[in-house]
Design an enzyme around this catalytic site. Structure first.
Site, short mmCIF file in Angstrom:
data_model
loop_
_atom_site.label_atom_id
_atom_site.label_comp_id
_atom_site.label_asym_id
_atom_site.label_seq_id
_atom_site.Cartn_x
_atom_site.Cartn_y
_atom_site.Cartn_z
N ASP A 158 -0.27 -33.12 -23.75
CA ASP A 158 -0.42 -32.54 -22.42
C ASP A 158 0.79 -31.64 -22.12
O ASP A 158 1.20 -30.84 -22.96
CB ASP A 158 -0.61 -33.65 -21.39
CG ASP A 158 -1.03 -33.17 -20.01
OD1 ASP A 158 -2.23 -32.93 -19.80
OD2 ASP A 158 -0.15 -33.01 -19.15
N TRP A 159 1.38 -31.75 -20.92
CA TRP A 159 2.55 -30.93 -20.58
C TRP A 159 3.74 -31.21 -21.49
O TRP A 159 4.64 -30.37 -21.62
CB TRP A 159 2.95 -31.15 -19.12
CG TRP A 159 2.52 -30.03 -18.22
CD1 TRP A 159 1.41 -29.99 -17.42
CD2 TRP A 159 3.17 -28.77 -18.03
NE1 TRP A 159 1.35 -28.80 -16.74
CE2 TRP A 159 2.43 -28.02 -17.10
CE3 TRP A 159 4.32 -28.21 -18.57
CZ2 TRP A 159 2.77 -26.75 -16.69
CZ3 TRP A 159 4.69 -26.92 -18.15
CH2 TRP A 159 3.92 -26.21 -17.24
N TRP B 31 -9.77 -29.66 -12.37
CA TRP B 31 -8.59 -30.53 -12.31
C TRP B 31 -7.48 -29.88 -11.50
O TRP B 31 -6.81 -30.53 -10.70
CB TRP B 31 -8.13 -30.85 -13.73
CG TRP B 31 -6.72 -31.34 -13.85
CD1 TRP B 31 -5.72 -30.78 -14.59
CD2 TRP B 31 -6.13 -32.50 -13.22
NE1 TRP B 31 -4.56 -31.50 -14.46
CE2 TRP B 31 -4.78 -32.56 -13.63
CE3 TRP B 31 -6.61 -33.47 -12.35
CZ2 TRP B 31 -3.90 -33.55 -13.19
CZ3 TRP B 31 -5.75 -34.47 -11.91
CH2 TRP B 31 -4.42 -34.51 -12.33
N ASP C 11 -11.75 -35.90 -24.97
CA ASP C 11 -10.96 -35.16 -23.99
C ASP C 11 -11.68 -33.86 -23.62
O ASP C 11 -11.80 -32.97 -24.47
CB ASP C 11 -9.57 -34.84 -24.57
CG ASP C 11 -8.69 -34.09 -23.58
OD1 ASP C 11 -9.07 -34.00 -22.39
OD2 ASP C 11 -7.65 -33.57 -23.99
N HIS D 92 -8.10 -38.16 -23.02
CA HIS D 92 -6.96 -37.26 -22.87
C HIS D 92 -5.65 -37.99 -23.10
O HIS D 92 -4.76 -37.46 -23.78
CB HIS D 92 -6.98 -36.62 -21.48
CG HIS D 92 -5.89 -35.62 -21.28
ND1 HIS D 92 -5.83 -34.43 -21.97
CD2 HIS D 92 -4.78 -35.63 -20.47
CE1 HIS D 92 -4.76 -33.75 -21.60
NE2 HIS D 92 -4.10 -34.47 -20.70
#
Length: 304
Positions: A123-124, A163, A249, A279
């Site tokens: 992710d980030w 999202w 995901d 995810h």
């Protein structure tokens, strides 16, 4: 703007999280300073591996991966990004920027572990970690990436746009429930509470609210030029680079294949799409992810 500090009482009795606290103070910008919390497990003389979390999680996400990585011979370092976990939290959404997050994480690295390290990012954690790899490839020994990318504009998916809008405006922004919905396996009540622990009220969620709107997925956004420059180094990264993405995901589907095609060190690696994996892959497939890091580090020659 206030810099919020975490209440230790909210982190009492976390399940499967027996790790010691570590802290450093960093320059947040505009005259503000704050503390970052991080985990540092294993021998200080062992080869280091960074575990970078994303949105809206914290180092609790890595509790199942840390023990096998330490047992394999790593020094495991997992920071809580500013605004997340036990780290301090500016309460102004506008204060958070992509460049600042990179700066904060680089300050942490310089203070804690400046030598070359392996990286696992999701992710980030990938938007930050992959950019750092691209900017300074010689400082990374190998990379395993999951459910992440280094975007440079384009057209965002409908799932991501939904999202982003939810994070911006929903009054029901309960972090633990979000994590639970984005895994393919069910979380316990104690685990959900652990993900809620850093966020007791709306001001503490400023960083989590901010992150989705900072992803440079549309032309003209801040971060695109920086990521385009980073892609030069990332594409030429010739040390082992493995992608392990979750089959369930909806946000990052297909991006693992794109990374594998663009990065030199990804050629010939055993990339995989993990079944029953959402995810937050660290919850669903921690053993497979940890083994991927171990195998990739051995291929890189940094782990016996």
């Amino acid at each position: 703007m206030r810099i919020l500090t975490a209440d230790p009482a909210r982190f009492a009795d976390l399940p499967d999280y027996p790790f010691a606290e570590n802290w450093i103070e960093i320059d947040l910008g505009e005259g503000h300073r704050g503390r970052m919390h991080y985990l540092d497990e294993g021998s200080k003389d062992a080869p280091p591996v960074f575990l970078f979390h994303g949105e809206p999680s914290w180092s609790f996400l890595y509790r199942k991966m840390i023990p096998p990585l330490v047992e394999a011979g790593f020094r495991v370092l997992a920071p809580d990004l500013v605004g997340f976990g036990k780290s301090d939290k500016p309460d102004d959404i506008a204060f958070y920027t992509y460049d600042r997050h990179v700066s904060w994480l680089k300050q942490w690295r310089e203070a804690v572990c400046p030598e070359p390290a392996a990286l696992f990012c999701q992710d980030w954690g990938g938007l930050l970690g992959l950019r750092m790899v691209g900017e300074e490839p010689d400082r990374f020994t190998c990379v395993v990436a999951s459910n992440t990318f280094l975007p440079t504009g384009g057209t965002p998916s409908p799932a991501f746009m939904a999202w982003r809008e939810f994070a911006k405006s929903s009054p029901d922004f309960r972090i633990g429930a979000l994590i639970d919905r984005a895994t393919a396996t069910e979380r316990s009540e104690a685990e959900i509470a652990a993900y809620d622990a850093p966020f007791p009220d709306e001001p503490s969620k400023a960083g989590a609210r901010a992150f989705p709107a900072l992803v440079p997925v549309e032309d003209g956004m801040d971060g695109i030029e920086q990521n385009q420059r980073a892609w030069v180094g990332l594409a030429g990264f010739d040390k082992p680079f493995l992608t392990l993405f979750g089959a369930d995901d909806p946000v990052t589907g297909g991006l693992g294949e794109t990374l594998a095609k663009r990065i030199k060190g990804a050629e010939g690696m055993p990339h995989a799409i993990l079944p029953t994996c959402g995810h937050f892959c660290q919850e669903d497939r921690p053993a497979e992810l940890a083994q991927g890091v171990i195998d990739t580090a051995r291929k890189a020659g940094v782990l016996g």
